[in-house]
Design a protein around this motif. Sequence first.
Motif, PDB file in Angstrom:
ATOM      1  N   GLU A 241       0.823  -1.229   0.000  1.00  0.00           N
ATOM      2  CA  GLU A 241       0.000   0.000   0.000  1.00  0.00           C
ATOM      3  C   GLU A 241       0.850   1.270   0.000  1.00  0.00           C
ATOM      4  OE1 GLU A 241      -0.908  -2.217   3.170  1.00  0.00           O
ATOM      5  OE2 GLU A 241      -1.320  -3.323   1.337  1.00  0.00           O
ATOM      6  N   LEU A 242       2.118   1.173   0.357  1.00  0.00           N
ATOM      7  CA  LEU A 242       2.985   2.351   0.401  1.00  0.00           C
ATOM      8  C   LEU A 242       3.735   2.580  -0.912  1.00  0.00           C
ATOM      9  CD1 LEU A 242       4.542   2.061   3.982  1.00  0.00           C
ATOM     10  CD2 LEU A 242       2.574   3.396   3.234  1.00  0.00           C
TER      11      LEU A 242
ATOM     12  N   LYS B   2      -4.516   8.985   2.781  1.00  0.00           N
ATOM     13  CA  LYS B   2      -4.188   9.246   4.193  1.00  0.00           C
ATOM     14  C   LYS B   2      -2.818   8.726   4.646  1.00  0.00           C
ATOM     15  CE  LYS B   2      -8.340  10.928   5.069  1.00  0.00           C
ATOM     16  NZ  LYS B   2      -8.656  11.610   3.830  1.00  0.00           N
ATOM     17  N   HIS B   3      -1.969   8.313   3.718  1.00  0.00           N
ATOM     18  CA  HIS B   3      -0.597   7.929   4.069  1.00  0.00           C
ATOM     19  C   HIS B   3       0.296   8.173   2.854  1.00  0.00           C
ATOM     20  CE1 HIS B   3      -0.982   4.214   1.731  1.00  0.00           C
ATOM     21  NE2 HIS B   3      -2.150   4.030   2.340  1.00  0.00           N
ATOM     22  N   PRO B   4       1.597   8.356   3.081  1.00  0.00           N
ATOM     23  CA  PRO B   4       2.492   8.607   1.948  1.00  0.00           C
ATOM     24  C   PRO B   4       2.729   7.332   1.133  1.00  0.00           C
ATOM     25  CG  PRO B   4       3.751   8.482   3.975  1.00  0.00           C
ATOM     26  CD  PRO B   4       2.308   8.391   4.362  1.00  0.00           C
TER      27      PRO B   4
ATOM     28  N   GLN C 160       8.379   7.313   6.930  1.00  0.00           N
ATOM     29  CA  GLN C 160       6.981   7.314   6.503  1.00  0.00           C
ATOM     30  C   GLN C 160       6.021   7.936   7.519  1.00  0.00           C
ATOM     31  OE1 GLN C 160       5.196   3.329   6.268  1.00  0.00           O
ATOM     32  NE2 GLN C 160       6.933   2.572   7.445  1.00  0.00           N
ATOM     33  N   HIS C 161       6.287   7.792   8.806  1.00  0.00           N
ATOM     34  CA  HIS C 161       5.359   8.291   9.823  1.00  0.00           C
ATOM     35  C   HIS C 161       5.466   9.802  10.033  1.00  0.00           C
ATOM     36  CE1 HIS C 161       4.170   4.242  10.674  1.00  0.00           C
ATOM     37  NE2 HIS C 161       5.427   3.897  10.877  1.00  0.00           N
ATOM     38  N   PHE C 162       6.501  10.411   9.471  1.00  0.00           N
ATOM     39  CA  PHE C 162       6.700  11.849   9.637  1.00  0.00           C
ATOM     40  C   PHE C 162       6.333  12.613   8.368  1.00  0.00           C
ATOM     41  CE2 PHE C 162       9.914   9.444  12.033  1.00  0.00           C
ATOM     42  CZ  PHE C 162       9.432   9.693  13.305  1.00  0.00           C
ATOM     43  N   LEU C 163       6.035  11.886   7.291  1.00  0.00           N
ATOM     44  CA  LEU C 163       5.741  12.535   6.019  1.00  0.00           C
ATOM     45  C   LEU C 163       4.251  12.851   5.881  1.00  0.00           C
ATOM     46  CD1 LEU C 163       7.927  10.279   3.701  1.00  0.00           C
ATOM     47  CD2 LEU C 163       8.397  12.633   4.373  1.00  0.00           C
ATOM     48  N   LEU C 164       3.965  13.887   5.118  1.00  0.00           N
ATOM     49  CA  LEU C 164       2.585  14.253   4.812  1.00  0.00           C
ATOM     50  C   LEU C 164       1.969  13.172   3.922  1.00  0.00           C
ATOM     51  CD1 LEU C 164       3.281  17.992   3.972  1.00  0.00           C
ATOM     52  CD2 LEU C 164       2.173  17.114   6.026  1.00  0.00           C
ATOM     53  N   PRO C 165       0.630  13.070   3.886  1.00  0.00           N
ATOM     54  CA  PRO C 165       0.000  12.060   3.017  1.00  0.00           C
ATOM     55  C   PRO C 165       0.109  12.485   1.550  1.00  0.00           C
ATOM     56  CG  PRO C 165      -1.655  13.364   4.114  1.00  0.00           C
ATOM     57  CD  PRO C 165      -0.343  13.797   4.681  1.00  0.00           C
ATOM     58  N   MET C 166       1.236  12.170   0.956  1.00  0.00           N
ATOM     59  CA  MET C 166       1.531  12.558  -0.417  1.00  0.00           C
ATOM     60  C   MET C 166       2.036  11.356  -1.194  1.00  0.00           C
ATOM     61  SD  MET C 166       3.521  16.160   0.151  1.00  0.00           S
ATOM     62  CE  MET C 166       2.966  17.104  -1.243  1.00  0.00           C
ATOM     63  N   ASP C 167       1.920  11.444  -2.510  1.00  0.00           N
ATOM     64  CA  ASP C 167       2.565  10.481  -3.393  1.00  0.00           C
ATOM     65  C   ASP C 167       3.889  11.088  -3.831  1.00  0.00           C
ATOM     66  OD1 ASP C 167       0.431   8.765  -3.190  1.00  0.00           O
ATOM     67  OD2 ASP C 167      -0.468   9.351  -5.098  1.00  0.00           O
ATOM     68  N   PHE C 168       4.958  10.324  -3.715  1.00  0.00           N
ATOM     69  CA  PHE C 168       6.296  10.794  -4.070  1.00  0.00           C
ATOM     70  C   PHE C 168       6.845   9.961  -5.215  1.00  0.00           C
ATOM     71  CE2 PHE C 168       5.867  11.620   0.492  1.00  0.00           C
ATOM     72  CZ  PHE C 168       6.187  12.962   0.555  1.00  0.00           C
ATOM     73  N   ILE C 169       7.498  10.631  -6.154  1.00  0.00           N
ATOM     74  CA  ILE C 169       8.278   9.935  -7.172  1.00  0.00           C
ATOM     75  C   ILE C 169       9.706  10.445  -7.062  1.00  0.00           C
ATOM     76  CG2 ILE C 169       8.671   9.559  -9.636  1.00  0.00           C
ATOM     77  CD1 ILE C 169       5.685   9.847 -10.072  1.00  0.00           C
TER      78      ILE C 169
ATOM     79  N   TRP D 176      13.342  14.759   2.507  1.00  0.00           N
ATOM     80  CA  TRP D 176      12.173  14.337   3.299  1.00  0.00           C
ATOM     81  C   TRP D 176      11.743  15.440   4.258  1.00  0.00           C
ATOM     82  CZ3 TRP D 176      10.380  11.109   0.339  1.00  0.00           C
ATOM     83  CH2 TRP D 176      10.935   9.891  -0.003  1.00  0.00           C
ATOM     84  N   ARG D 177      12.709  16.186   4.802  1.00  0.00           N
ATOM     85  CA  ARG D 177      12.370  17.242   5.761  1.00  0.00           C
ATOM     86  C   ARG D 177      11.427  18.277   5.160  1.00  0.00           C
ATOM     87  NH1 ARG D 177      17.668  18.879   7.222  1.00  0.00           N
ATOM     88  NH2 ARG D 177      18.405  16.835   7.725  1.00  0.00           N
ATOM     89  N   ARG D 178      11.520  18.496   3.861  1.00  0.00           N
ATOM     90  CA  ARG D 178      10.627  19.464   3.206  1.00  0.00           C
ATOM     91  C   ARG D 178       9.175  19.021   3.221  1.00  0.00           C
ATOM     92  NH1 ARG D 178      13.057  22.198  -2.049  1.00  0.00           N
ATOM     93  NH2 ARG D 178      11.166  23.379  -1.672  1.00  0.00           N
ATOM     94  N   TYR D 179       8.949  17.705   3.351  1.00  0.00           N
ATOM     95  CA  TYR D 179       7.590  17.173   3.296  1.00  0.00           C
ATOM     96  C   TYR D 179       7.144  16.579   4.625  1.00  0.00           C
ATOM     97  CZ  TYR D 179       8.313  17.778  -1.666  1.00  0.00           C
ATOM     98  OH  TYR D 179       8.569  18.320  -2.899  1.00  0.00           O
ATOM     99  N   SER D 180       7.808  16.937   5.704  1.00  0.00           N
ATOM    100  CA  SER D 180       7.450  16.425   7.028  1.00  0.00           C
ATOM    101  C   SER D 180       6.412  17.325   7.675  1.00  0.00           C
ATOM    102  CB  SER D 180       8.668  16.367   7.933  1.00  0.00           C
ATOM    103  OG  SER D 180       9.600  15.454   7.410  1.00  0.00           O
TER     104      SER D 180
END
Length: 113
Positions: free
Chosen positions: A8-9, A42-44, A76-85, A108-112
């Motif tokens: 799912e991730l 609801k999850h990255p 993963q637990h610190f990231l916003l619910p986004m899709d990343f490529i 990753w810090r930019r999207y936390s």
Amino acid sequence: MQFSFPRELRLLTPHSFGFVFKKSQRASTEQITVLARINDVKHPRIGLAISKKNVKHAHNRNRIKRLTRESFRLHQHFLLPMDFIILAKKGVDKLDNQVFNAVLEKLWRRYSH
């Protein structure tokens, strides 16, 4: 908190990748570009695009994918619910593992939250 990396991730379908490519926020370093877009699950989630053109040898492409997935799994637990490529640029295979992880950490810090 679980630090597993279930299916799912992951971004698995061309439709999922297309969704991110269409309208994404971009964060870059010299070696890596991260495309990100808010999702509704609801999850990255993460997808990798490591081309043969930019990383010639398969063992280096595999190393980059493995390190990226591991970094994502731990953050993963610190990231916003986004899709990343994650897109690899030329020269990324010249980085050693420690430097590569530091570069990912910065992105990753930019999207936390």
